[in-house]
Scaffold this active site. Structure first.
Site, short mmCIF file in Angstrom:
data_model
loop_
_atom_site.label_atom_id
_atom_site.label_comp_id
_atom_site.label_asym_id
_atom_site.label_seq_id
_atom_site.Cartn_x
_atom_site.Cartn_y
_atom_site.Cartn_z
N CYS A 242 10.93 68.45 -42.20
CA CYS A 242 10.61 68.97 -43.54
C CYS A 242 9.27 69.72 -43.45
O CYS A 242 8.27 69.16 -43.02
CB CYS A 242 10.50 67.80 -44.53
N ASP B 284 24.64 68.40 -62.67
CA ASP B 284 23.21 68.48 -62.39
C ASP B 284 22.42 68.36 -63.69
O ASP B 284 21.46 69.09 -63.91
CB ASP B 284 22.93 69.83 -61.71
N CYS C 233 23.23 57.43 -41.35
CA CYS C 233 22.02 58.07 -40.78
C CYS C 233 21.57 57.37 -39.50
O CYS C 233 21.00 58.00 -38.60
CB CYS C 233 20.87 58.03 -41.79
N CYS D 22 18.44 58.24 -36.92
CA CYS D 22 18.03 59.65 -37.04
C CYS D 22 16.93 59.79 -38.11
O CYS D 22 16.96 59.14 -39.15
CB CYS D 22 19.24 60.49 -37.43
N CYS E 237 15.52 65.01 -40.57
CA CYS E 237 15.11 65.70 -41.81
C CYS E 237 13.67 65.35 -42.16
O CYS E 237 12.91 66.21 -42.64
CB CYS E 237 16.04 65.33 -42.96
N CYS F 231 14.90 75.34 -50.85
CA CYS F 231 14.70 75.09 -49.42
C CYS F 231 15.91 74.32 -48.93
O CYS F 231 16.42 73.44 -49.63
CB CYS F 231 13.42 74.27 -49.23
N CYS G 91 20.30 68.48 -40.42
CA CYS G 91 21.07 67.22 -40.40
C CYS G 91 22.28 67.34 -39.46
O CYS G 91 23.11 68.24 -39.62
CB CYS G 91 21.54 66.89 -41.81
N CYS H 276 16.11 70.44 -44.80
CA CYS H 276 16.55 69.08 -44.47
C CYS H 276 18.06 69.03 -44.27
O CYS H 276 18.56 68.21 -43.50
CB CYS H 276 16.07 68.05 -45.49
N CYS I 155 7.87 69.03 -52.33
CA CYS I 155 9.15 69.64 -51.92
C CYS I 155 9.20 71.11 -52.36
O CYS I 155 8.91 71.44 -53.51
CB CYS I 155 10.30 68.84 -52.53
S1 SF4 Z 1 18.92 64.44 -40.76
FE1 SF4 Z 1 20.77 63.70 -41.80
S2 SF4 Z 1 21.48 61.98 -40.53
FE2 SF4 Z 1 19.37 62.42 -39.96
S3 SF4 Z 1 18.18 61.01 -41.26
FE3 SF4 Z 1 18.26 62.96 -42.31
S4 SF4 Z 1 19.98 62.76 -43.68
FE4 SF4 Z 1 20.21 61.14 -42.17
S1 SF4 Z 2 14.20 70.70 -49.53
FE1 SF4 Z 2 12.76 71.37 -47.97
S2 SF4 Z 2 10.76 70.74 -48.68
FE2 SF4 Z 2 12.27 69.59 -49.88
S3 SF4 Z 2 12.56 67.69 -48.77
FE3 SF4 Z 2 14.11 69.09 -47.98
S4 SF4 Z 2 13.14 70.05 -46.20
FE4 SF4 Z 2 11.52 69.09 -47.41
#
Ligand code: SF4
Ligand code: SF4
Length: 379
Positions: free
Chosen positions: A203, A139, A193, A196, A199, A246, A253, A249, A219
């Protein structure tokens, strides 16, 4: 005369050694991220990196690992699961009197854990080859770890911009070992994906502005961890009780129904961070904060950002006289903190007077329903 190295055999050994060191997967790729450069430049041009000035400073160097560590021919990309058992996502998010901490940050700082293991892997390869120029990254600012992981076949880039693995979901850390060996490379996996957009829809702050593009400035991970200054007022009510990072997302998934739990005791939650009452966390003084976050990734945000984040969450909690009292008691530590405390008190008073917005946004309710349906049984 020493015999020449068989790089095919060595690549197989590296994968076995990596797994023996606790990595769930090891992949290998070359250093060519040319395709990523226009996307990175467009993202920077749109200022989506917010106050993360180092992103702009490193610029395209992030997409050129061979320039970062001269002589690098291959990147060994690794992943390590971090989701602890009984992660209590929904129970914590549903209760606005508790603080939600991103599940990766409940235990020991992963940077240390992964870097040590990557170093061991490098030493093992060095001992085998006799000579090796290597450098571990976890990271780290100057490297684009997700595109490298995708190239190395660890998974595909989801629309939330994280790496998803078909068998393991996305609850894992990534790390890289840069080496100067011409190892055979792995093949990227197919994108999964499809149509879909869960996320993106769920969000809380609308930070996924288009598929694969996250505006960091919206974010919650950025707002609670990276941002040093004032959290924009319009985003505060949307943060709910998320005080460090957070996971929404990832929680939503569908691929995470298949996710694997960690077996690293280091990533198991510290008791005082697992479903912690906000008022209790707010009552920590600086030395308690430093003591309780020793060896934890949370420590890097420092005490004032910690209080700032909790103030926002308290502002989003149902009215309680004790909350207002505690907020009042924390005034005067810093003007930045005062600004958030004043906001939180105003929210509390407004709620007491019954003229405030509903605390739990409809989106939040949908998220919790989706999480309750979608997570692995033991989480
Ligand atoms: S929730 Fe997961 S599968 Fe659906 S669009 Fe987002 S990353 Fe892709
Ligand atoms: S971490 Fe939370 S705020 Fe950031 S993109 Fe994912 S769902 Fe959105």
């Amino acid at each position: 005369m020493s015999r020449p190295l068989d790089f095919n055999l060595l690549a197989q050994d590296i994968k076995l050694w990596g797994q023996a060191l606790g990595f769930q997967q090891v992949g290998i790729c070359n250093t060519d991220l040319t395709e990523e450069q226009p996307k990175l430049q467009a993202w920077l041009d749109r200022q989506y990196h917010g106050e993360m000035a180092w992103m702009a400073r490193y610029g395209m160097l992030r997409a050129r690992p061979h320039e970062l560590h001269p002589g690098t021919l291959r990147v060994i990309s690794v992943r390590m699961n971090y989701l602890p058992p009984a992660a209590a996502f929904a129970q914590t998010l549903k209760n606005p009197e508790l603080g939600y901490i991103s599940r990766y940050a409940l235990g020991r700082d992963y940077h240390k854990v992964l870097r040590q293991r990557l170093k061991k892997l490098g030493e093992q390869i060095q001992a085998y080859c006799g000579e090796l120029n290597f450098r571990p990254f976890v990271d780290s600012a100057p490297i684009m770890e997700r595109p490298l992981a995708a190239k190395a076949g660890i998974g595909w880039t989801g629309k939330h911009s994280l790496i998803i693995n078909r068998e393991a979901g996305s609850w894992f850390f990534l790390g890289e070992l840069l080496v100067d060996l011409p190892l055979p490379v792995d093949t990227p996996v197919e994108e999964g994906c499809g149509r879909c957009v869960a996320c993106m829809t769920l969000c809380p702050t609308g930070a996924i502005v288009e598929p694969y593009v996250v505006d960091a400035r919206r974010c919650i991970s950025y707002l609670t961890i990276e941002l040093e200054g004032v959290i924009p007022e319009e985003l505060r009510p949307l943060m709910g009780n998320r005080i460090y990072g957070c996971d929404d997302c990832q929680m939503t998934c569908p691929w995470n129904r298949l996710s694997q739990l960690t077996n690293e005791a280091d990533f198991y939650p510290r008791s005082y961070l697992y479903q912690p009452p906000l008022l209790e966390l707010f009552s920590w003084n600086e030395s308690t904060f430093l003591h309780n976050t020793e060896g934890s990734p949370i420590r890097r945000i420092g005490y004032f950002r910690w209080l700032r984040n909790i103030s926002v969450a308290l502002g989003n909690a149902p009215y309680q006289a004790e909350i207002v009292q505690s907020l009042e008691q924390h005034k005067g530590i810093s003007p930045l903190l005062d600004e958030h405390i004043e906001w939180a008190i105003a929210q509390q008073i407004s709620r007491r007077n019954n003229d405030c917005i509903e605390i739990q946004q409809p989106k939040q309710k949908r998220l919790i329903r989706s999480v309750e349906k979608g997570l692995p049984r033991d989480a």
